[in-house]
Design a protein around this motif. Structure first.
Motif, PDB file in Angstrom:
ATOM      1  N   LEU A 559      45.265  13.492  44.645  1.00 38.50           N
ATOM      2  CA  LEU A 559      45.225  13.491  46.099  1.00 38.50           C
ATOM      3  C   LEU A 559      46.637  13.680  46.621  1.00 38.50           C
ATOM      4  O   LEU A 559      47.604  13.178  46.025  1.00 38.50           O
ATOM      5  CB  LEU A 559      44.638  12.184  46.629  1.00 38.50           C
ATOM      6  N   ALA A 592      43.093  17.609  47.902  1.00 36.57           N
ATOM      7  CA  ALA A 592      42.303  16.783  46.993  1.00 36.57           C
ATOM      8  C   ALA A 592      41.741  17.683  45.913  1.00 36.57           C
ATOM      9  O   ALA A 592      41.269  18.784  46.192  1.00 36.57           O
ATOM     10  CB  ALA A 592      41.174  16.071  47.732  1.00 36.57           C
ATOM     11  N   TRP A 594      39.570  17.537  41.943  1.00 33.35           N
ATOM     12  CA  TRP A 594      38.919  16.796  40.864  1.00 33.35           C
ATOM     13  C   TRP A 594      38.581  17.758  39.749  1.00 33.35           C
ATOM     14  O   TRP A 594      38.024  18.839  39.984  1.00 33.35           O
ATOM     15  CB  TRP A 594      37.643  16.112  41.365  1.00 33.35           C
TER      16      TRP A 594
END
Length: 682
Positions: A559, A592, A594
């Protein structure tokens, strides 16, 4: 540098001969992932080769995803609020990344070709900063043994698509790499404005309104080839060549309303291009490294050739006969550069010679529709050439003392300028300056550094601003250059602290920039048309704070947030005297990402506040982008890019001078959904 625990190091050793009855030991290779961001004394390096958005995105997409950088939908770049940005490719300027052509070049360069991006907010004396920040795009150079290839493609809404292939092969002391690509891209552009004007001499008034919408579809073809040859363990030679061609044929229908003396004329101005541009570059590099000495020599030639067809027809609302005009602007920019950089121990020095030539030919003529006879307009039919030679030498010295590290530098630059109009006298000018630079870092603790930097430099005028003639822009605008323009003188200070604790990395900084003899627009009304000229004499000051925070709690999640707030003060010359503007502006970026076993998801969001340029105030914009990448097989992946989800790229503006007031908007529609694939071959 990474430190591995002793057991891990022991596992990496080649097995020793085993005792009888004992199983043989196996070899274990321990690898460590390079950090995606590394901070050096005078720059920040972002490694983007694994970025999901780069797979089928463009160079503009990659830059927009990086902290500290804001990229508007029209391609304008700012680094920590500084709008004066030089874009380099592999450390060198190219003709295609200069001037108005840069936006199109970034929007059509493949993001998959980029290995890393270096962001230099306050360049050292070793680099020609041209008065601002530097963004250096470093292209991929795969030197792994064997042959590799990659096929990528994608399709987006509006019938847009792209297809490209890259390949490389390395064996022995030779490495070859190449790229071919074809892209059909485009942008919907809508514009609207109103101008209320006053003639200074008579006091007469009038107004104009303008509205247009056009979808510009471009066909882009790219080819690149590179060769690296290791002459010996310490000497190498490299050759690189690149070609890109872009063409479009937009149908632009502009509604014009011109009011004066209590009467309004309403007409549509229709034009259909074509517009064409080609970018070519070739470079030869020779380098030597050994015995503590590094030497690198580069010869580079780049060229951009463009044609913008400005032919139009005017269709009046009151059924009067249509007026026809034929016009075009042909431009050529050539840049030749020779550099020699040497370093030994803490010392560095170099020579930089650049010769740039830009020619423009403007043609505008009224056409008799019945006979086809063209009558050139002497006010907007002209041609000129601008030749600029930059000769520079620099020296740097790195000093280390305990917890202190400093990079001192000085750069001597000499600029020679010649403006050659097709008609009229040649204008010559030259400038020279000795510009110092300073970068200091202090390791305050094991987890925190304090940095300080200073740079002074010249910013040379854009060759287009030196045009001694009047150029047709559109139905409401003419531009007029000034061959007597001189360089702006820029000075910048920065101070900051970097902190790394556990999984957190943060930075807080402050800056102050001053630009003297700033080139400012001088606007007037002639015959109900805006005429924009140029002159020195402006002053710009900006000061503010910036900050960033990145958190990586594990290897899968990251982040980040960064932003800045700064105050700007502008003094701009106008007919009735200097105009003072002041205001507070800022930017905010969120990131962000992932990474799973087979899926990568990333989001980046950007907000740019309202701000100002000389005599112009513009509104805020925003942008939110989401990328999803799924690995279908070890060599095949699928990527989905959703750009500008909330369509926040519409920007308003307002201009106020002593002779006219203008307000309007520009909307480069960046909302786009693209599905792509990448297939790798080994």
């Amino acid at each position: 540098m990474f430190r591995l625990p002793l057991p891990a190091l022991l596992c990496g050793f080649i097995a020793m001969p085993a005792h009888a009855g004992e199983p043989p030991l196996t070899t274990v290779t321990v690898t460590a992932k390079k950090p995606s961001v590394s901070k050096e004394l005078d720059k920040t390096v972002h490694r983007v080769s694994g970025m999901a958005r780069a797979e089928n995105g463009t160079a503009q997409d990659v830059l927009q995803s990086l902290p500290g950088i804001t990229v508007a939908a029209d391609g304008a770049i700012a680094v920590q609020g500084n709008r004066q940005v030089t874009v380099l490719v592999d450390g060198k300027p190219t003709a295609g990344m200069s001037g108005e052509e840069r936006a199109a070049a970034l929007q059509t360069m493949s993001g998959a070709a980029i290995a890393s991006v270096e962001v230099i907010t306050n360049p050292s004396a070793a680099q020609h900063a041209d008065g601002g920040a530097i963004v250096n795009i470093v292209l991929k150079r795969n030197r792994k043994a064997g042959a590799h290839a990659q096929l990528r493609g994608g399709a987006a809404d509006h019938g847009l698509w792209n297809l490209g292939a890259t390949a490389d092969a390395s064996g022995g002391n030779v490495s070859v790499h190449g790229e071919v690509a074809r892209r059909h891209d485009g942008t919907l552009k809508t514009r609207g404005s109103r101008v209320d004007w006053t003639y200074p001499a008579s006091g007469g008034t009038g107004h104009t309104r303008q509205a247009s919408e056009v979808f510009v579809r471009r066909i882009v073809e790219t080819a690149a080839l590179g060769l690296d040859y290791d002459v010996s363990a310490s000497d190498s030679i490299g050759l690189a060549a690149r070609h890109q061609a872009r063409r479009s044929r937009p149908r632009l229908d502009t509604l014009n309303v011109v009011g004066t003396g209590g009467r309004e004329n309403v007409y549509h101005r229709i034009s259909e291009g074509p517009n064409e541009q080609s970018d070519d570059s070739v470079s030869v590099t020779a380098s030597h490294a050994g015995d503590g000495t590094a030497l690198k020599a580069v010869l580079q030639h780049s060229e951009t050739v463009g044609l913008i067809d400005k032919s139009f027809s005017d269709v009046f609302a009151d059924a009067r006969a249509t007026a026809y005009s034929r016009g075009a602007t042909r431009s050529t920019r050539r840049l030749d550069q020779a550099t020699l950089d040497w370093s030994r121990g803490p010392w560095g020095s170099g020579i930089d010679i650049q010769h740039e030539t830009q020619t423009l030919d403007n043609y505008q003529a009224a056409v008799d529709h019945a006979t086809g006879i063209e009558t050139p307009d002497p006010a907007t039919t002209n041609g000129y050439a601008v030749a600029t030679t930059l000769s520079a030498g620099y020296v740097t010295r790195q000093v280390t003392h305990g917890k202190w590290e400093a990079l001192l530098g000085a750069r001597l630059e000499h600029m020679a300028l010649r403006v050659h109009p097709l008609q009229g006298p040649v204008h010559r000018a030259q400038w020279q300056a000795v510009d110092p630079s300073l970068h200091v870092k202090h390791a305050a603790t094991t987890n925190a550094d304090v940095t300080l930097s200073y740079r002074r430099s010249l910013q040379r005028p854009d060759p287009r601003d030196l045009n001694p003639f009047t150029t047709y822009v559109d139905a409401q605008n003419l531009s007029r250059g000034n061959p007597t323009l001189g360089p702006q003188r820029v000075a910048a200070w920065e101070i900051g602290t970097d902190v790394h604790v556990a999984h957190l990395t943060g930075r807080v900084g402050a800056f102050h920039r001053t630009s003297r003899d700033m080139v400012a627009d001088v606007r007037s009304i002639e015959g109900g048309v805006i005429v924009t000229g140029k002159r020195n004499g402006g002053l710009a000051r900006s000061a503010g704070v910036t900050g960033s925070l990145d958190w990586e709690p594990n290897t899968a999640l990251s982040l980040g947030i960064d932003g800045g707030v700064y105050r700007v003060v502008l003094l701009t010359p106008d007919l009735e005297g200097p105009v003072r503007q002041s205001g507070v502006a800022g930017y905010l970026n969120l990131r962000a990402a992932w990474r799973g076993k087979v899926d990568d998801v990333s989001l980046d969001a950007h907000a740019l506040s309202a701000g100002m340029t000389p005599l112009v105030r513009y509104g805020a914009t925003s942008n939110v982008n989401v990328t999803w990448k799924r690995r279908l097989t070890p060599t095949l992946s699928l990527t989905v890019n959703a750009s500008d989800l909330f369509d926040g790229s519409r920007r308003t503006y307002r201009t106020t001078t002593s002779t006219f007031r203008q307000q309007g908007f520009e909307h480069f529609v960046a909302r786009r959904l693209q599905v792509g694939f990448v297939q790798r071959f080994k």
